[in-house]
Scaffold this motif. Structure first.
Motif, PDB file in Angstrom:
ATOM      1  N   UNK A  82       0.855  -1.185   0.000  1.00  0.00           N
ATOM      2  CA  UNK A  82       0.000   0.000   0.000  1.00  0.00           C
ATOM      3  C   UNK A  82       0.888   1.230   0.000  1.00  0.00           C
ATOM      4  N   UNK A  83       0.650   2.072  -0.943  1.00  0.00           N
ATOM      5  CA  UNK A  83       1.429   3.307  -1.034  1.00  0.00           C
ATOM      6  C   UNK A  83       0.550   4.479  -0.624  1.00  0.00           C
ATOM      7  N   UNK A  84       1.080   5.314   0.223  1.00  0.00           N
ATOM      8  CA  UNK A  84       0.345   6.503   0.636  1.00  0.00           C
ATOM      9  C   UNK A  84       0.549   7.577  -0.425  1.00  0.00           C
ATOM     10  N   UNK A  85      -0.580   8.037  -0.943  1.00  0.00           N
ATOM     11  CA  UNK A  85      -0.485   9.091  -1.948  1.00  0.00           C
ATOM     12  C   UNK A  85      -0.407  10.448  -1.251  1.00  0.00           C
ATOM     13  N   UNK A  86       0.518  11.238  -1.704  1.00  0.00           N
ATOM     14  CA  UNK A  86       0.671  12.582  -1.190  1.00  0.00           C
ATOM     15  C   UNK A  86      -0.063  13.518  -2.133  1.00  0.00           C
ATOM     16  N   UNK A  87      -1.039  14.230  -1.582  1.00  0.00           N
ATOM     17  CA  UNK A  87      -1.811  15.179  -2.418  1.00  0.00           C
ATOM     18  C   UNK A  87      -1.068  16.510  -2.374  1.00  0.00           C
ATOM     19  N   UNK A  88      -0.673  16.993  -3.522  1.00  0.00           N
ATOM     20  CA  UNK A  88       0.036  18.286  -3.522  1.00  0.00           C
ATOM     21  C   UNK A  88      -0.905  19.423  -3.106  1.00  0.00           C
ATOM     22  N   UNK A  89      -0.370  20.351  -2.368  1.00  0.00           N
ATOM     23  CA  UNK A  89      -1.166  21.504  -1.919  1.00  0.00           C
ATOM     24  C   UNK A  89      -1.486  22.396  -3.105  1.00  0.00           C
ATOM     25  N   UNK A  90      -2.687  22.942  -3.110  1.00  0.00           N
ATOM     26  CA  UNK A  90      -3.105  23.802  -4.209  1.00  0.00           C
ATOM     27  C   UNK A  90      -2.381  25.139  -4.109  1.00  0.00           C
ATOM     28  N   UNK A  91      -1.819  25.559  -5.187  1.00  0.00           N
ATOM     29  CA  UNK A  91      -1.069  26.835  -5.192  1.00  0.00           C
ATOM     30  C   UNK A  91      -2.081  27.984  -5.262  1.00  0.00           C
ATOM     31  N   UNK A  92      -1.946  28.969  -4.343  1.00  0.00           N
ATOM     32  CA  UNK A  92      -2.863  30.095  -4.380  1.00  0.00           C
ATOM     33  C   UNK A  92      -2.175  31.354  -4.807  1.00  0.00           C
TER      34      UNK A  92
END
Length: 92
Positions: A82-92
């Motif tokens: 199982x790989x933990x997916x890292x969600x990239x932070x939305x650039x504001x």
């Protein structure tokens, strides 16, 4: 001189009588004596393990145990990928 040398290497009759023949006997080589029904190859009758040759039975048994152990390892104790997916932070 040559006759004396060759006479040394020819065994005498008394030596043969004491020590027997010079070639080894095959007293324990009873491979041709079959006891029981003849054994067959595993692919000739795969549903009758009692008729198989011993080495074929050993190979089939070891393969079966290997598959059982490998299957149990995969089902009950296999390594989880199982790989933990890292969600990239939305650039504001």
């Amino acid at each position: 001189m040559a006759a004396a040398c060759s006479a040394r290497f020819i065994p005498s009759a008394s030596l043969l009588a004491r020590h027997g023949p010079t070639s080894p006997s095959s007293g324990l080589a009873g491979a041709a004596d079959h006891h029981g029904p003849p054994r067959i190859n595993i692919w000739e009758d795969p549903m009758s393990p009692s008729k198989w040759k011993e080495e074929h039975f050993v190979l089939a048994s070891l393969s079966g145990w290997g598959l059982l152990i490998y299957g149990g390892f995969k089902v009950f104790g296999g390594k989880n990928d199982k790989k933990d997916e890292v969600i990239p932070a939305a650039a504001s």
